[in-house]
Scaffold this motif. Structure first.
Motif, PDB file in Angstrom:
ATOM      1  N   LEU A 111     -22.726 -10.577  27.363  1.00  0.00           N
ATOM      2  CA  LEU A 111     -21.370 -11.063  27.601  1.00  0.00           C
ATOM      3  C   LEU A 111     -20.530 -10.747  26.385  1.00  0.00           C
ATOM      4  O   LEU A 111     -20.845 -11.178  25.274  1.00  0.00           O
ATOM      5  CB  LEU A 111     -21.374 -12.574  27.859  1.00  0.00           C
ATOM      6  CG  LEU A 111     -19.997 -13.250  27.910  1.00  0.00           C
ATOM      7  CD1 LEU A 111     -19.125 -12.644  29.003  1.00  0.00           C
ATOM      8  CD2 LEU A 111     -20.162 -14.748  28.104  1.00  0.00           C
ATOM      9  N   THR A 112     -19.452  -9.990  26.593  1.00  0.00           N
ATOM     10  CA  THR A 112     -18.656  -9.560  25.447  1.00  0.00           C
ATOM     11  C   THR A 112     -17.245  -9.210  25.868  1.00  0.00           C
ATOM     12  O   THR A 112     -16.962  -8.993  27.055  1.00  0.00           O
ATOM     13  CB  THR A 112     -19.322  -8.344  24.768  1.00  0.00           C
ATOM     14  OG1 THR A 112     -18.744  -8.136  23.474  1.00  0.00           O
ATOM     15  CG2 THR A 112     -19.164  -7.070  25.615  1.00  0.00           C
ATOM     16  N   SER A 113     -16.370  -9.166  24.877  1.00  0.00           N
ATOM     17  CA  SER A 113     -15.020  -8.629  25.049  1.00  0.00           C
ATOM     18  C   SER A 113     -14.815  -7.614  23.934  1.00  0.00           C
ATOM     19  O   SER A 113     -14.648  -7.997  22.774  1.00  0.00           O
ATOM     20  CB  SER A 113     -13.974  -9.747  24.964  1.00  0.00           C
ATOM     21  OG  SER A 113     -12.684  -9.242  25.227  1.00  0.00           O
ATOM     22  N   PRO A 114     -14.875  -6.325  24.244  1.00  0.00           N
ATOM     23  CA  PRO A 114     -14.790  -5.309  23.184  1.00  0.00           C
ATOM     24  C   PRO A 114     -13.401  -5.258  22.581  1.00  0.00           C
ATOM     25  O   PRO A 114     -12.424  -5.702  23.199  1.00  0.00           O
ATOM     26  CB  PRO A 114     -15.121  -4.010  23.925  1.00  0.00           C
ATOM     27  CG  PRO A 114     -14.740  -4.276  25.344  1.00  0.00           C
ATOM     28  CD  PRO A 114     -15.027  -5.728  25.581  1.00  0.00           C
ATOM     29  N   PRO A 115     -13.269  -4.721  21.368  1.00  0.00           N
ATOM     30  CA  PRO A 115     -11.941  -4.570  20.763  1.00  0.00           C
ATOM     31  C   PRO A 115     -11.096  -3.604  21.592  1.00  0.00           C
ATOM     32  O   PRO A 115     -11.580  -2.568  22.043  1.00  0.00           O
ATOM     33  CB  PRO A 115     -12.246  -4.014  19.369  1.00  0.00           C
ATOM     34  CG  PRO A 115     -13.593  -3.374  19.497  1.00  0.00           C
ATOM     35  CD  PRO A 115     -14.333  -4.179  20.510  1.00  0.00           C
ATOM     36  N   TYR A 116      -9.836  -3.956  21.788  1.00  0.00           N
ATOM     37  CA  TYR A 116      -8.970  -3.211  22.698  1.00  0.00           C
ATOM     38  C   TYR A 116      -8.278  -2.039  21.996  1.00  0.00           C
ATOM     39  O   TYR A 116      -8.024  -2.056  20.805  1.00  0.00           O
ATOM     40  CB  TYR A 116      -7.886  -4.127  23.270  1.00  0.00           C
ATOM     41  CG  TYR A 116      -8.365  -5.129  24.293  1.00  0.00           C
ATOM     42  CD1 TYR A 116      -9.720  -5.316  24.559  1.00  0.00           C
ATOM     43  CD2 TYR A 116      -7.453  -5.900  25.002  1.00  0.00           C
ATOM     44  CE1 TYR A 116     -10.143  -6.235  25.496  1.00  0.00           C
ATOM     45  CE2 TYR A 116      -7.867  -6.832  25.946  1.00  0.00           C
ATOM     46  CZ  TYR A 116      -9.215  -6.990  26.185  1.00  0.00           C
ATOM     47  OH  TYR A 116      -9.627  -7.899  27.118  1.00  0.00           O
ATOM     48  N   MET A 117      -7.939  -1.051  22.822  1.00  0.00           N
ATOM     49  CA  MET A 117      -7.129   0.078  22.365  1.00  0.00           C
ATOM     50  C   MET A 117      -6.201   0.488  23.493  1.00  0.00           C
ATOM     51  O   MET A 117      -6.621   0.551  24.649  1.00  0.00           O
ATOM     52  CB  MET A 117      -8.005   1.261  21.964  1.00  0.00           C
ATOM     53  CG  MET A 117      -7.220   2.454  21.425  1.00  0.00           C
ATOM     54  SD  MET A 117      -8.296   3.815  20.891  1.00  0.00           S
ATOM     55  CE  MET A 117      -7.105   4.841  20.045  1.00  0.00           C
ATOM     56  N   ASP A 118      -4.936   0.728  23.168  1.00  0.00           N
ATOM     57  CA  ASP A 118      -4.044   1.257  24.196  1.00  0.00           C
ATOM     58  C   ASP A 118      -3.938   2.771  24.042  1.00  0.00           C
ATOM     59  O   ASP A 118      -4.302   3.337  23.010  1.00  0.00           O
ATOM     60  CB  ASP A 118      -2.656   0.608  24.110  1.00  0.00           C
ATOM     61  CG  ASP A 118      -1.936   0.946  22.822  1.00  0.00           C
ATOM     62  OD1 ASP A 118      -1.421   2.079  22.708  1.00  0.00           O
ATOM     63  OD2 ASP A 118      -1.866   0.096  21.925  1.00  0.00           O
ATOM     64  N   ALA A 119      -3.471   3.413  25.081  1.00  0.00           N
ATOM     65  CA  ALA A 119      -3.412   4.877  25.114  1.00  0.00           C
ATOM     66  C   ALA A 119      -2.097   5.415  24.558  1.00  0.00           C
ATOM     67  O   ALA A 119      -1.868   6.626  24.596  1.00  0.00           O
ATOM     68  CB  ALA A 119      -3.614   5.372  26.540  1.00  0.00           C
ATOM     69  N   VAL A 120      -1.249   4.531  24.017  1.00  0.00           N
ATOM     70  CA  VAL A 120       0.085   4.925  23.564  1.00  0.00           C
ATOM     71  C   VAL A 120       0.174   4.822  22.047  1.00  0.00           C
ATOM     72  O   VAL A 120       0.273   3.722  21.498  1.00  0.00           O
ATOM     73  CB  VAL A 120       1.173   4.038  24.204  1.00  0.00           C
ATOM     74  CG1 VAL A 120       2.564   4.492  23.780  1.00  0.00           C
ATOM     75  CG2 VAL A 120       1.057   4.058  25.726  1.00  0.00           C
ATOM     76  N   ASP A 121       0.114   5.938  21.341  1.00  0.00           N
ATOM     77  CA  ASP A 121       0.373   5.978  19.899  1.00  0.00           C
ATOM     78  C   ASP A 121      -0.390   4.887  19.162  1.00  0.00           C
ATOM     79  O   ASP A 121       0.197   3.985  18.547  1.00  0.00           O
ATOM     80  CB  ASP A 121       1.883   5.851  19.635  1.00  0.00           C
ATOM     81  CG  ASP A 121       2.231   6.142  18.167  1.00  0.00           C
ATOM     82  OD1 ASP A 121       1.450   6.852  17.509  1.00  0.00           O
ATOM     83  OD2 ASP A 121       3.282   5.657  17.704  1.00  0.00           O
ATOM     84  N   HIS A 122      -1.704   4.952  19.198  1.00  0.00           N
ATOM     85  CA  HIS A 122      -2.550   3.923  18.601  1.00  0.00           C
ATOM     86  C   HIS A 122      -3.503   4.587  17.608  1.00  0.00           C
ATOM     87  O   HIS A 122      -4.647   4.897  17.948  1.00  0.00           O
ATOM     88  CB  HIS A 122      -3.341   3.203  19.700  1.00  0.00           C
ATOM     89  CG  HIS A 122      -4.006   1.941  19.265  1.00  0.00           C
ATOM     90  ND1 HIS A 122      -4.917   1.879  18.236  1.00  0.00           N
ATOM     91  CD2 HIS A 122      -3.894   0.670  19.723  1.00  0.00           C
ATOM     92  CE1 HIS A 122      -5.344   0.647  18.094  1.00  0.00           C
ATOM     93  NE2 HIS A 122      -4.735  -0.117  18.990  1.00  0.00           N
ATOM     94  N   PRO A 123      -3.074   4.805  16.350  1.00  0.00           N
ATOM     95  CA  PRO A 123      -3.918   5.537  15.405  1.00  0.00           C
ATOM     96  C   PRO A 123      -5.097   4.728  14.861  1.00  0.00           C
ATOM     97  O   PRO A 123      -6.092   5.310  14.421  1.00  0.00           O
ATOM     98  CB  PRO A 123      -2.946   5.892  14.272  1.00  0.00           C
ATOM     99  CG  PRO A 123      -1.897   4.829  14.336  1.00  0.00           C
ATOM    100  CD  PRO A 123      -1.738   4.507  15.798  1.00  0.00           C
ATOM    101  N   GLU A 124      -5.004   3.391  14.887  1.00  0.00           N
ATOM    102  CA  GLU A 124      -6.095   2.580  14.346  1.00  0.00           C
ATOM    103  C   GLU A 124      -7.299   2.625  15.275  1.00  0.00           C
ATOM    104  O   GLU A 124      -7.157   2.519  16.488  1.00  0.00           O
ATOM    105  CB  GLU A 124      -5.648   1.128  14.152  1.00  0.00           C
ATOM    106  CG  GLU A 124      -4.505   0.953  13.168  1.00  0.00           C
ATOM    107  CD  GLU A 124      -3.135   1.114  13.816  1.00  0.00           C
ATOM    108  OE1 GLU A 124      -2.125   1.063  13.097  1.00  0.00           O
ATOM    109  OE2 GLU A 124      -3.087   1.304  15.058  1.00  0.00           O
TER     110      GLU A 124
END
Length: 223
Positions: A111-124
């Protein structure tokens, strides 16, 4: 699990450790529901992205064994402090992308919630705790898929993986992160269900919050 789960933003706020990012939306009530549906006391729960330890703390309170992997040493220290005196929980400082070298199965539930990333200009890069600027959405999804390939190997046959993940809006564009994560995890586990999380006050950036329920085939004895 029910097709929808009602959640309270006030309950979440009351559970947040001091200084925790208010965008975190993974409450103990959700963990309690999942553990009650997919485990029994004494079984083992894994969280490869342990964060502030919500899965681990709740699992311990409900009589489950728990294993968590967390990249950031300060969060590992926080989790260990929250679990002080409990030897049925293992907290590992490590990179989830190396999960199979850190954790030995079998486990009954992931059971987990992974760290999120968006597809719009997200360099981190989320999988480097947002501390490096080599973020790439396609690479991020590939690496998440590889994490869940290792999860699949650690799960006992018939065991479940439940992933809390959301679709989100950035600059009027929606990143379908839930669907994209569902796709890469489905390469290794069978998608059984999606459950919609109904918040009384949903964050503006979040367009849909879900638990995706996967299972390792009961006939699968490899891994």
């Amino acid at each position: 699990m029910k097709p929808w789960i009602q959640l309270s933003s006030a309950d979440l706020a009351a559970q947040l450790p001091a200084g925790e990012d208010q965008e975190v939306h993974f409450p103990e009530a959700l963990v309690e529901t999942v553990l009650a549906d997919y485990t029994t006391p004494g079984q083992t729960v894994l969280d490869p992205f342990a964060g502030f330890g919500t899965t681990l703390v709740t699992a311990q309170r409900m009589g489950r064994r728990a294993i968590g992997v967390e990249l950031l040493p300060d969060r590992v220290a926080l989790i260990r402090h929250r679990l002080s005196g409990h030897d049925d929980v293992e907290v590992i400082n490590g990179d989830a992308r190396k999960l199979s070298t850190l954790v030995h199965g079998p486990v009954d539930l992931c059971l987990t919630s992974p760290p999120y990333m968006d597809a719009v200009d997200h360099p981190e890069n989320p999988l480097n705790a947002y501390e490096t600027l080599d973020g790439d959405y396609a690479t991020y999804l590939d690496e998440l898929g590889a994490v869940f390939e290792q999860v699949a190997q650690l799960l006992r046959p018939g065991g479940h993986a439940v992933v809390n993940v959301a679709n989100m809006r950035v600059d009027d564009r929606v990143t379908t992160l839930a669907w994209d994560v569902g796709r890469v995890v489905s390469a290794h586990l069978v998608l059984r269900q999606e459950s919609f999380l109904c918040w009384d006050r949903q964050p503006e950036w979040l367009t849909g919050d879900y638990c995706l329920v996967f299972q390792r085939d009961a006939a699968d004895t490899c891994g």
